[in-house]
Design a protein around this motif. Structure first.
Motif, short mmCIF file in Angstrom:
data_model
loop_
_atom_site.label_atom_id
_atom_site.label_comp_id
_atom_site.label_asym_id
_atom_site.label_seq_id
_atom_site.Cartn_x
_atom_site.Cartn_y
_atom_site.Cartn_z
N SER A 144 0.90 -1.20 -0.07
CA SER A 144 0.12 -0.05 0.13
C SER A 144 0.82 1.20 0.01
O SER A 144 0.52 2.30 -0.41
CB SER A 144 -0.91 -0.09 1.38
OG SER A 144 -0.18 0.08 2.34
N MET A 145 2.06 1.25 0.55
CA MET A 145 2.88 2.23 0.46
C MET A 145 3.69 2.55 -0.79
O MET A 145 4.37 3.58 -1.12
CB MET A 145 3.83 2.26 1.62
CG MET A 145 3.49 2.24 3.03
SD MET A 145 5.02 2.47 4.11
CE MET A 145 5.18 0.81 4.50
N HIS A 146 3.78 1.57 -1.77
CA HIS A 146 4.19 1.73 -3.03
C HIS A 146 3.76 2.68 -3.85
O HIS A 146 2.68 3.08 -3.68
CB HIS A 146 4.35 0.18 -3.65
CG HIS A 146 5.33 0.17 -4.82
ND1 HIS A 146 5.02 0.54 -5.98
CD2 HIS A 146 6.43 -0.53 -4.70
CE1 HIS A 146 6.30 0.40 -6.88
NE2 HIS A 146 7.17 -0.38 -5.83
N GLU A 147 4.54 3.29 -4.86
CA GLU A 147 4.13 4.49 -5.60
C GLU A 147 3.17 3.98 -6.67
O GLU A 147 2.37 4.75 -7.25
CB GLU A 147 5.21 4.97 -6.04
CG GLU A 147 6.15 4.34 -7.12
CD GLU A 147 7.40 4.86 -7.22
OE1 GLU A 147 7.82 4.84 -8.57
OE2 GLU A 147 8.12 5.67 -6.44
N VAL A 148 3.17 2.71 -7.19
CA VAL A 148 2.03 2.03 -7.92
C VAL A 148 1.10 1.63 -7.00
O VAL A 148 1.14 1.06 -6.17
CB VAL A 148 2.76 0.90 -8.71
CG1 VAL A 148 1.52 0.51 -9.74
CG2 VAL A 148 3.89 1.08 -9.52
N PRO A 149 -0.28 2.30 -7.59
CA PRO A 149 -1.55 2.18 -6.73
C PRO A 149 -2.03 0.67 -6.91
O PRO A 149 -2.80 0.27 -7.88
CB PRO A 149 -2.55 3.02 -7.17
CG PRO A 149 -2.06 3.46 -8.64
CD PRO A 149 -0.58 3.24 -8.59
#
Length: 167
Positions: free
Chosen positions: A52-57
């Motif tokens: 959830s923290m990754h830049e890809v949603p």
């Protein structure tokens, strides 16, 4: 004088002991599995937070589970092909066999033992697919293309058979 224990009570006591020992083993396995489940759920929750923290949603619950292919035809390399071709070589000229006959012959030739119906289905699919591959390679001739009601029939190539040309 010693008191004698009747055999039925003696049997019940031994049975009680074995069941109690088996129950304690199962309870220890359950405890170890619960511990493993807890660690795996913690790992899964931490991975969800990282995703959830990754830049890809991406939503973690939308990720599809990996399908485990637990059923495989566990045969030595080339043994299935040798068994199929050996069975088809035993036929007279222009005599053919359907996939079911070839499958049962392969099971007998390779002395395969099954523990479930899924394993039988896996071997049948392996034989059917290998026959199709052998036919496309030209090592076997498909004399009758099968349908849902009737299986395909195969034989070894004979003189006068038309070769399949791949351009």
């Amino acid at each position: 004088m010693n008191t004698r224990i009747p055999s039925s009570i003696n049997w019940l006591a031994k049975k009680y002991q074995t069941v109690k020992a088996e129950l304690s083993e199962v309870e220890t396995e359950i405890l170890s599995l619960e511990g493993k489940r807890d660690t795996l759920t913690n790992d899964l929750e931490s991975l969800e937070r990282v995703i959830s923290m990754h830049e890809v949603p991406i939503l973690a619950h939308e990720i599809i589970n990996v399908r485990k292919n637990s059923l495989q035809a566990k045969l030595k390399y080339g043994s299935l092909t040798r068994a199929i071709l050996g069975y088809l070589k035993s036929f007279a000229t222009y005599e053919d066999a359907n996939t079911t006959e070839v499958c049962f012959a392969v099971i007998q030739i390779l002395n395969i033992e099954f523990s479930s119906a899924k394993e039988v289905k896996t071997i049948k699919n392996a034989v059917r697919k290998r026959l199709c591959n052998l036919a496309s390679e030209g090592q076997v001739v498909c004399t009758l293309k099968g349908s849902r009601n009737s299986p395909s029939r195969y034989r070894l190539p004979q003189l006068g058979d038309q070769k399949k040309l791949n351009f």
